[in-house]
Design a protein around this motif. Structure first.
Motif, PDB file in Angstrom:
ATOM      1  N   PRO A 149       0.817  -1.220   0.000  1.00  0.00           N
ATOM      2  CA  PRO A 149       0.000   0.000   0.000  1.00  0.00           C
ATOM      3  C   PRO A 149       0.848   1.268   0.000  1.00  0.00           C
ATOM      4  N   THR A 150       0.289   2.308  -0.641  1.00  0.00           N
ATOM      5  CA  THR A 150       1.004   3.591  -0.694  1.00  0.00           C
ATOM      6  C   THR A 150       0.284   4.657   0.136  1.00  0.00           C
ATOM      7  N   THR A 151      -0.760   4.271   0.851  1.00  0.00           N
ATOM      8  CA  THR A 151      -1.473   5.242   1.692  1.00  0.00           C
ATOM      9  C   THR A 151      -1.433   4.791   3.148  1.00  0.00           C
ATOM     10  N   MET A 152      -1.601   5.767   4.055  1.00  0.00           N
ATOM     11  CA  MET A 152      -1.642   5.423   5.479  1.00  0.00           C
ATOM     12  C   MET A 152      -2.859   4.546   5.769  1.00  0.00           C
ATOM     13  N   TYR A 153      -3.949   4.822   5.067  1.00  0.00           N
ATOM     14  CA  TYR A 153      -5.164   4.027   5.242  1.00  0.00           C
ATOM     15  C   TYR A 153      -4.873   2.555   4.865  1.00  0.00           C
ATOM     16  N   GLY A 154      -4.260   2.361   3.689  1.00  0.00           N
ATOM     17  CA  GLY A 154      -3.940   1.001   3.240  1.00  0.00           C
ATOM     18  C   GLY A 154      -2.976   0.316   4.195  1.00  0.00           C
ATOM     19  N   CYS A 155      -1.951   1.063   4.645  1.00  0.00           N
ATOM     20  CA  CYS A 155      -0.981   0.474   5.588  1.00  0.00           C
ATOM     21  C   CYS A 155      -1.686   0.047   6.869  1.00  0.00           C
ATOM     22  N   SER A 156      -2.586   0.912   7.359  1.00  0.00           N
ATOM     23  CA  SER A 156      -3.227   0.587   8.636  1.00  0.00           C
ATOM     24  C   SER A 156      -4.169  -0.603   8.480  1.00  0.00           C
ATOM     25  N   LYS A 157      -4.865  -0.689   7.345  1.00  0.00           N
ATOM     26  CA  LYS A 157      -5.764  -1.836   7.137  1.00  0.00           C
ATOM     27  C   LYS A 157      -4.958  -3.131   7.048  1.00  0.00           C
ATOM     28  N   LEU A 158      -3.837  -3.092   6.323  1.00  0.00           N
ATOM     29  CA  LEU A 158      -3.020  -4.297   6.176  1.00  0.00           C
ATOM     30  C   LEU A 158      -2.451  -4.731   7.531  1.00  0.00           C
ATOM     31  N   TYR A 159      -1.993  -3.751   8.297  1.00  0.00           N
ATOM     32  CA  TYR A 159      -1.459  -4.063   9.631  1.00  0.00           C
ATOM     33  C   TYR A 159      -2.549  -4.711  10.511  1.00  0.00           C
ATOM     34  N   CYS A 160      -3.759  -4.158  10.447  1.00  0.00           N
ATOM     35  CA  CYS A 160      -4.843  -4.712  11.279  1.00  0.00           C
ATOM     36  C   CYS A 160      -5.201  -6.129  10.830  1.00  0.00           C
ATOM     37  N   GLU A 161      -5.175  -6.370   9.523  1.00  0.00           N
ATOM     38  CA  GLU A 161      -5.425  -7.746   9.058  1.00  0.00           C
ATOM     39  C   GLU A 161      -4.405  -8.700   9.681  1.00  0.00           C
ATOM     40  N   LYS A 162      -3.137  -8.306   9.581  1.00  0.00           N
ATOM     41  CA  LYS A 162      -2.063  -9.188  10.070  1.00  0.00           C
ATOM     42  C   LYS A 162      -2.195  -9.388  11.578  1.00  0.00           C
ATOM     43  N   THR A 163      -2.537  -8.308  12.272  1.00  0.00           N
ATOM     44  CA  THR A 163      -2.635  -8.398  13.725  1.00  0.00           C
ATOM     45  C   THR A 163      -3.850  -9.237  14.132  1.00  0.00           C
ATOM     46  N   GLY A 164      -4.929  -9.093  13.374  1.00  0.00           N
ATOM     47  CA  GLY A 164      -6.115  -9.917  13.653  1.00  0.00           C
ATOM     48  C   GLY A 164      -5.790 -11.393  13.474  1.00  0.00           C
ATOM     49  N   GLU A 169      -4.498 -16.781  15.680  1.00  0.00           N
ATOM     50  CA  GLU A 169      -3.732 -18.015  15.468  1.00  0.00           C
ATOM     51  C   GLU A 169      -2.532 -18.178  16.411  1.00  0.00           C
ATOM     52  N   TYR A 170      -1.928 -17.065  16.815  1.00  0.00           N
ATOM     53  CA  TYR A 170      -0.632 -17.179  17.501  1.00  0.00           C
ATOM     54  C   TYR A 170      -0.571 -16.531  18.868  1.00  0.00           C
ATOM     55  N   PHE A 171      -1.620 -15.835  19.290  1.00  0.00           N
ATOM     56  CA  PHE A 171      -1.580 -15.133  20.578  1.00  0.00           C
ATOM     57  C   PHE A 171      -1.182 -16.112  21.690  1.00  0.00           C
ATOM     58  N   GLN A 172      -0.216 -15.729  22.498  1.00  0.00           N
ATOM     59  CA  GLN A 172       0.323 -16.568  23.589  1.00  0.00           C
ATOM     60  C   GLN A 172       0.810 -17.920  23.077  1.00  0.00           C
ATOM     61  N   GLN A 173       1.495 -17.894  21.957  1.00  0.00           N
ATOM     62  CA  GLN A 173       1.944 -19.156  21.370  1.00  0.00           C
ATOM     63  C   GLN A 173       3.021 -19.844  22.202  1.00  0.00           C
ATOM     64  N   LEU A 174       3.633 -19.119  23.146  1.00  0.00           N
ATOM     65  CA  LEU A 174       4.664 -19.769  23.966  1.00  0.00           C
ATOM     66  C   LEU A 174       4.094 -20.296  25.285  1.00  0.00           C
ATOM     67  N   ALA A 175       2.810 -20.062  25.541  1.00  0.00           N
ATOM     68  CA  ALA A 175       2.227 -20.503  26.815  1.00  0.00           C
ATOM     69  C   ALA A 175       2.184 -22.030  26.867  1.00  0.00           C
ATOM     70  N   PRO A 179      -4.286 -21.089  24.533  1.00  0.00           N
ATOM     71  CA  PRO A 179      -5.435 -20.315  25.025  1.00  0.00           C
ATOM     72  C   PRO A 179      -6.608 -20.363  24.048  1.00  0.00           C
ATOM     73  N   ILE A 180      -7.790 -19.973  24.539  1.00  0.00           N
ATOM     74  CA  ILE A 180      -8.906 -19.765  23.614  1.00  0.00           C
ATOM     75  C   ILE A 180      -8.665 -18.411  22.971  1.00  0.00           C
ATOM     76  N   ARG A 181      -8.648 -18.404  21.654  1.00  0.00           N
ATOM     77  CA  ARG A 181      -8.352 -17.157  20.944  1.00  0.00           C
ATOM     78  C   ARG A 181      -9.585 -16.680  20.215  1.00  0.00           C
TER      79      ARG A 181
END
Ligand code: SER
Length: 337
Positions: A149-164, A169-175, A179-181
């Motif tokens: 993406p070349t816009t802040m909007y696109g960057c933020s949407k892509l980041y949120c996808e990855k974080t979601g 899938e991986y939250f607390q993967q070292l526990a 956990p229930i995710r």
């Protein structure tokens, strides 16, 4: 049947308003809506509406303490043109509020021993094509291609996808114990056209702005060249896509992020449609080279076969005729009164 509690953020925005109409119809849903603005009069009483800023930590903790959500539709965002004018604000609204809600949904998934479904509208703005020649020659773009993406909007949407995806899938993967995710699902929307509301602050706005101006008999100066082409869908299909993705069982989902589209239109196609529907509509082209450059990085067509395969996605208003039917049925009535 126990009631399902649903949180809808960005409720006073275009998609938010359209969603309230259908979510409020379900007697088994208790709907909590949040926005910086009040809801328009026709939606009052359809939800518990909280006027507030999602960046306000107290607001979030009071939501968390008062309700147990089973479904979160997180629509609040700063759109692409506004985001370019204030990238830091877009970062805060688009990404910080998403992380905070992902955290809230994670805690509530663990408290309820049930994954909270987290529906997120992403966008064709996550794509970034290097030049017009590439845009013109490539086939419809898949989810995993051209995500520069070349816009802040696109960057933020892509980041949120990855974080979601990370929280699902991986939250607390070292526990020691898994956990229930939460259960994150995102749609990459094209430009959206509603007959009842007009967008503001987006860069795909030239399509809906042109149609609404023509319906009101107002001249319109389009900010992109006539040949500029991107995918679109009408609002009832955007709502349908969100509802279908929210309902499908997780075993069927091979992705967490899906393209959805209905038809691709150039600015000239919109002009033709507007003049066919509203003869005499005055439409000129005075490109804003900088806004146009943004749309030039977005694909002309996206491939939504994954959504069609996994959850039988199919738009109801598919193609120019159907779009015209939807627009004409409603838009003229709206401005006649
Ligand atoms: N409609 C959005 C915008 O123009 C793109 O998803 O910002």
């Amino acid at each position: 049947m126990p009631k399902k509690t649903v949180l809808l953020t960005g409720a006073s925005g275009e998609i938010g308003q359209a969603l309230i109409h259908s979510l409020a119809e379900d007697p088994n849903t208790s709907l909590v809506t949040v926005d910086l603005k009040p809801l328009p009069g026709n939606l009052k009483g359809k939800s518990i509406h909280i006027i507030g800023d999602l960046l306000d930590k107290e607001l979030l903790s009071s939501l968390e303490n008062q309700y147990q959500f089973q479904l979160i539709l997180h629509l609040a965002a700063v759109l692409s043109t506004t985001a370019e004018r204030d990238p830091l604000l877009a970062h805060k609204v688009n990404t910080c509020s998403t992380i905070d809600l992902l955290e809230l949904a994670t805690r509530q998934s663990q408290n309820q021993s049930l994954p909270v479904k987290f529906l997120f509208p992403s966008s064709i703005a996550v794509y970034g094509l290097p030049d017009l020649e590439t845009k013109q020659k490539i086939p419809p773009v898949h989810e995993y291609e051209w995500t520069n993406p070349t816009t802040m909007y696109g960057c933020s949407k892509l980041y949120c996808e990855k974080t979601g995806i990370y929280y699902s899938e991986y939250f607390q993967q070292l526990a020691d114990q898994e956990p229930i995710r939460l259960d994150f699902r995102a749609l990459r929307f094209p430009g959206i056209i509603s007959t009842f509301t007009i967008p503001s602050g987006g860069t795909s706005d030239f399509g809906p702005e042109m149609i609404h101006s023509a319906a009101q008999g107002k001249p319109y100066d389009c900010f992109v060249r006539p040949d500029v082409r991107i995918p679109f869908m009408v609002m009832p299909d955007a709502v349908l896509a969100l509802q279908m993705l929210a309902e499908v069982s997780s075993e069927k989902l091979q992705n967490r992020v899906y393209n959805v589209t209905s038809f691709s239109f150039s600015a000239q196609d919109f002009k033709d449609l507007a003049q066919k529907s509203f003869p005499g509509a005055e439409i000129n082209f005075t490109p804003d080279l900088k806004r146009q450059a943004i749309v030039d990085t977005w694909p002309a067509d996206i491939d939504d076969s994954a959504a069609r395969r996994d959850w039988n996605w199919k738009p109801r208003y598919d193609g120019q005729d159907a779009c015209q039917e939807y627009l004409l049925q409603n838009i003229s009535k709206q401005y006649k009164a």
